[in-house]
Enzyme design. Sequence first.
Site, PDB file in Angstrom:
ATOM      1  N   GLY A  11       0.464   0.959  -2.652  1.00 33.06           N
ATOM      2  CA  GLY A  11       1.387  -0.562  -2.126  1.00 33.06           C
ATOM      3  C   GLY A  11       2.679   0.273  -2.151  1.00 33.06           C
ATOM      4  O   GLY A  11       3.218   1.087  -2.666  1.00 33.06           O
ATOM      5  N   ARG A  15       9.369  -5.484  -2.233  1.00 30.00           N
ATOM      6  CA  ARG A  15      10.226  -6.398  -2.781  1.00 30.00           C
ATOM      7  C   ARG A  15      11.222  -5.745  -3.571  1.00 30.00           C
ATOM      8  O   ARG A  15      12.284  -6.415  -4.207  1.00 30.00           O
ATOM      9  CB  ARG A  15       9.483  -7.462  -3.786  1.00 30.00           C
ATOM     10  CG  ARG A  15       8.901  -8.619  -2.911  1.00 30.00           C
ATOM     11  CD  ARG A  15       8.059  -9.519  -3.463  1.00 30.00           C
ATOM     12  NE  ARG A  15       6.707  -8.902  -3.883  1.00 30.00           N
ATOM     13  CZ  ARG A  15       5.624  -9.430  -4.684  1.00 30.00           C
ATOM     14  NH1 ARG A  15       6.152 -10.626  -5.041  1.00 30.00           N
ATOM     15  NH2 ARG A  15       4.809  -8.658  -4.840  1.00 30.00           N
ATOM     16  N   LYS A  22       8.258   2.088  -5.511  1.00 30.24           N
ATOM     17  CA  LYS A  22       8.318   1.038  -6.566  1.00 30.24           C
ATOM     18  C   LYS A  22       7.957   1.610  -7.940  1.00 30.24           C
ATOM     19  O   LYS A  22       8.800   1.665  -8.834  1.00 30.24           O
ATOM     20  CB  LYS A  22       7.416   0.037  -6.489  1.00 30.24           C
ATOM     21  CG  LYS A  22       7.432  -1.072  -7.598  1.00 30.24           C
ATOM     22  CD  LYS A  22       6.906  -2.326  -7.399  1.00 30.24           C
ATOM     23  CE  LYS A  22       5.494  -2.377  -7.556  1.00 30.24           C
ATOM     24  NZ  LYS A  22       4.614  -3.506  -7.484  1.00 30.24           N
ATOM     25  N   GLN A  72      -5.002   6.562  -0.247  1.00 30.51           N
ATOM     26  CA  GLN A  72      -5.865   5.297   0.339  1.00 30.51           C
ATOM     27  C   GLN A  72      -4.738   5.065   1.640  1.00 30.51           C
ATOM     28  O   GLN A  72      -3.745   4.891   1.550  1.00 30.51           O
ATOM     29  CB  GLN A  72      -5.530   4.281  -0.445  1.00 30.51           C
ATOM     30  CG  GLN A  72      -6.268   2.965   0.332  1.00 30.51           C
ATOM     31  CD  GLN A  72      -5.898   1.748  -0.663  1.00 30.51           C
ATOM     32  OE1 GLN A  72      -4.656   1.531  -1.342  1.00 30.51           O
ATOM     33  NE2 GLN A  72      -6.549   0.717  -0.450  1.00 30.51           N
ATOM     34  N   GLY A  77      -6.616  -3.412   0.524  1.00 32.27           N
ATOM     35  CA  GLY A  77      -6.667  -4.196  -0.810  1.00 32.27           C
ATOM     36  C   GLY A  77      -7.183  -3.404  -1.740  1.00 32.27           C
ATOM     37  O   GLY A  77      -7.523  -2.179  -1.755  1.00 32.27           O
ATOM     38  N   THR A  78      -7.105  -4.104  -2.823  1.00 31.80           N
ATOM     39  CA  THR A  78      -7.257  -3.510  -4.473  1.00 31.80           C
ATOM     40  C   THR A  78      -8.929  -2.863  -4.675  1.00 31.80           C
ATOM     41  O   THR A  78      -9.067  -2.181  -5.025  1.00 31.80           O
ATOM     42  CB  THR A  78      -7.004  -4.749  -5.527  1.00 31.80           C
ATOM     43  OG1 THR A  78      -7.619  -5.855  -5.138  1.00 31.80           O
ATOM     44  CG2 THR A  78      -5.485  -4.715  -5.544  1.00 31.80           C
ATOM     45  N   GLU A 154      -7.876 -15.942  -5.545  1.00 34.25           N
ATOM     46  CA  GLU A 154      -6.484 -15.634  -5.193  1.00 34.25           C
ATOM     47  C   GLU A 154      -5.641 -16.906  -4.886  1.00 34.25           C
ATOM     48  O   GLU A 154      -6.335 -17.839  -4.202  1.00 34.25           O
ATOM     49  CB  GLU A 154      -6.672 -14.450  -4.177  1.00 34.25           C
ATOM     50  CG  GLU A 154      -7.227 -13.206  -4.592  1.00 34.25           C
ATOM     51  CD  GLU A 154      -6.491 -12.705  -5.965  1.00 34.25           C
ATOM     52  OE1 GLU A 154      -5.216 -12.544  -5.961  1.00 34.25           O
ATOM     53  OE2 GLU A 154      -7.004 -12.391  -6.732  1.00 34.25           O
TER      54      GLU A 154
HETATM   55  C1  UD1 Z   1      -3.341  -8.618  -7.782  1.00 30.41           C
HETATM   56  C2  UD1 Z   1      -4.675  -9.558  -8.167  1.00 30.41           C
HETATM   57  C3  UD1 Z   1      -4.597 -10.880  -8.642  1.00 30.41           C
HETATM   58  C4  UD1 Z   1      -3.622 -10.619  -9.996  1.00 30.41           C
HETATM   59  C5  UD1 Z   1      -2.448  -9.845  -9.788  1.00 30.41           C
HETATM   60  C6  UD1 Z   1      -1.788  -9.552 -11.149  1.00 30.41           C
HETATM   61  C7  UD1 Z   1      -6.360  -8.892  -6.310  1.00 30.41           C
HETATM   62  C8  UD1 Z   1      -6.871  -9.083  -4.921  1.00 30.41           C
HETATM   63  N1  UD1 Z   1      -5.405  -9.807  -6.853  1.00 30.41           N
HETATM   64  O1  UD1 Z   1      -2.682  -9.575  -6.739  1.00 30.41           O
HETATM   65  O2  UD1 Z   1      -5.656 -11.615  -9.014  1.00 30.41           O
HETATM   66  O3  UD1 Z   1      -3.571 -11.790 -10.538  1.00 30.41           O
HETATM   67  O4  UD1 Z   1      -2.724  -8.670  -9.138  1.00 30.41           O
HETATM   68  O5  UD1 Z   1      -0.524  -8.928 -10.641  1.00 30.41           O
HETATM   69  O6  UD1 Z   1      -6.471  -7.808  -6.744  1.00 30.41           O
HETATM   70  N2  UD1 Z   1      -2.934  -1.650  -3.925  1.00 30.41           N
HETATM   71  C9  UD1 Z   1      -2.912  -0.655  -3.567  1.00 30.41           C
HETATM   72  N3  UD1 Z   1      -4.079  -0.508  -2.381  1.00 30.41           N
HETATM   73  C10 UD1 Z   1      -4.113  -1.492  -1.755  1.00 30.41           C
HETATM   74  C11 UD1 Z   1      -3.352  -3.099  -2.083  1.00 30.41           C
HETATM   75  C12 UD1 Z   1      -2.833  -2.921  -3.333  1.00 30.41           C
HETATM   76  O7  UD1 Z   1      -3.323   0.437  -4.122  1.00 30.41           O
HETATM   77  O8  UD1 Z   1      -4.685  -1.588  -0.611  1.00 30.41           O
HETATM   78  C13 UD1 Z   1      -2.204  -1.769  -5.271  1.00 30.41           C
HETATM   79  C14 UD1 Z   1      -0.612  -1.934  -5.158  1.00 30.41           C
HETATM   80  O9  UD1 Z   1       0.286  -0.696  -5.101  1.00 30.41           O
HETATM   81  C15 UD1 Z   1      -0.313  -2.730  -6.534  1.00 30.41           C
HETATM   82  C16 UD1 Z   1      -1.583  -3.469  -7.024  1.00 30.41           C
HETATM   83  O10 UD1 Z   1      -2.647  -2.584  -6.336  1.00 30.41           O
HETATM   84  O11 UD1 Z   1       0.174  -2.084  -7.574  1.00 30.41           O
HETATM   85  C17 UD1 Z   1      -1.565  -4.950  -6.697  1.00 30.41           C
HETATM   86  O12 UD1 Z   1      -1.622  -5.191  -5.465  1.00 30.41           O
HETATM   87  P1  UD1 Z   1      -1.240  -6.395  -4.577  1.00 30.41           P
HETATM   88  O13 UD1 Z   1      -1.500  -6.784  -3.404  1.00 30.41           O
HETATM   89  O14 UD1 Z   1       0.205  -6.652  -5.055  1.00 30.41           O
HETATM   90  O15 UD1 Z   1      -2.004  -7.586  -5.583  1.00 30.41           O
HETATM   91  P2  UD1 Z   1      -1.606  -9.008  -6.140  1.00 30.41           P
HETATM   92  O16 UD1 Z   1      -1.134  -9.851  -5.135  1.00 30.41           O
HETATM   93  O17 UD1 Z   1      -0.467  -8.561  -6.942  1.00 30.41           O
HETATM   94 CA    CA Z   2       1.553  -7.621  -7.584  1.00 32.82          CA
END
Ligand code: UD1
Ligand code: CA
Length: 450
Positions: A11, A15, A22, A72, A77-78, A154
């Site tokens: 990501g 922020r 980050k 990626q 998404g995660t 979520e």
């Molecule tokens: C996520 C969780 C949420 C949890 C929270 C805790 C999911 C869908 N939601 O939400 O349940 O309570 O973390 O902090 O997982 N990332 C990638 N590739 C992507 C998207 C994200 O590597 O395509 C990485 C980001 O760099 C980041 C992390 O995953 O470090 C979290 O991603 P983010 O989209 O911020 O999830 P949250 O909304 O925080």
């Molecule tokens: Ca986060």
Amino acid sequence: MRINAVLLAAGQGTRMRSKLPKVLHPLLGKPMIHYAVEAAQQVTGQKPVVVVGHGAQAIQQALGDSARFVYQEPQLGTGHAVLQAEPLLKNEADFILVTYADMPLLTPDTLQLIINTQQQHSGPLTMLTVVADDPHGFGRIVRDEAGRVTAIVEEAQATPEQRAIRELNASVYCFEARWLWEMLPRIPISPKGEYYLTDLIGMAVADGLEVQSQGLADAQEGIGINNRLHLAEAEALMRKRINHQWMLNGVTIVDPSSTYIETSVHIGMDTTIWPNTFLQGATVVGEACNLGPNTIVRNSQLGDRCTVFASILECAVVEDEVDIGPYAHLRSGTHLGRGVHIGNFGETKNSSLGPGTKMGHFSYIGDATIGPNVNIGAGTITCNFDGRQKNPTEIGEGAFIGSDTMLVAPVKIGVGARTGAGAVVTRDVPENTLAVGVPARAIRKLEKRG
Ligand code: UD1
Ligand code: CA
């Protein structure tokens, strides 16, 4: 049991409002991602796989070969992020630990707890949950009447009742690998166009499988860093954790809130650290030392019973019973023998001072080799740079350098020699000889001291 970890770091971290990715923002002296990598390595015994996207190159460079990387792009998404690690890990691991690179306070003990729970149960996954007063931004843990986890919802998708839930997803999971790789491609796309890793929980439950959860005792461990406020908060907690450990190990820290000790530092018993002291990098401090206040020690070694008062040490080696400061600056390549005294406004660089040598006031010693029991008078300067190169100075045992002596290098002062106050020494002074004046000339032989 074969286990490996996947750390998500693709990501952008918008922020932070920063050009630096980050996860590279430093926390107590090193990029925050190092903490996650080290914790994962510690519990799995393997280099973790880091999923990178934004700032991939910089992150790879910062971690070097302490991790392996998958790319990626785009970031969908995660769930999609974890899937990128499948080609590397499919035949390597039976269990997969998944967490984020922006959770530096997570301890190896907690990761181990998740792994243990997963191994003791037959379900496909164990996840870490945390109870917090402010659930903002987190996925909510939904349970049935019997208390079994049924889903993670979520925030964007949560009903008003679900939003009120205080048990949250900390985003640390241990999966059975085979199940994970089978299910990841089946995650449905969310209304936001992302594949949520958290959907796997509902999918497991729908298949009649049991999901284990493990509560996080210390909620602060679960802090994910999204902005610079979180960064400062995490830094303070990390500092507190380190300081507590040293105090329990027998170090007196007069004011822990203003004492900054990096994780890489080692400190001996009965050492006292006064406020506003920074111990950084590969620093080792011996026993019964007195450091600070207002002191920085970076990549340096100190022996036992040393005192450093309001001074700065960088890449210096200091033996036992050395007394430094106030306002001394020991630069790279300084070596001080046992019992050396460096007083007010002394600067040393690439120089060794033999045991018992004293340099009390306003001196610069650079590129010098100084024997034991030398007295360096106030204001003595090694003129080590001739405009083109650095030149060495040697001073023999027991020499007495008068106040305000200029040692124009390259130059040697013999054993037991003396210079008069204000001497400008441009030629070598033989042993047991007194030299005075500008330029200094030898005027008489001295009696050898017993
Ligand atoms: C996520 C969780 C949420 C949890 C929270 C805790 C999911 C869908 N939601 O939400 O349940 O309570 O973390 O902090 O997982 N990332 C990638 N590739 C992507 C998207 C994200 O590597 O395509 C990485 C980001 O760099 C980041 C992390 O995953 O470090 C979290 O991603 P983010 O989209 O911020 O999830 P949250 O909304 O925080
Ligand atoms: Ca986060």
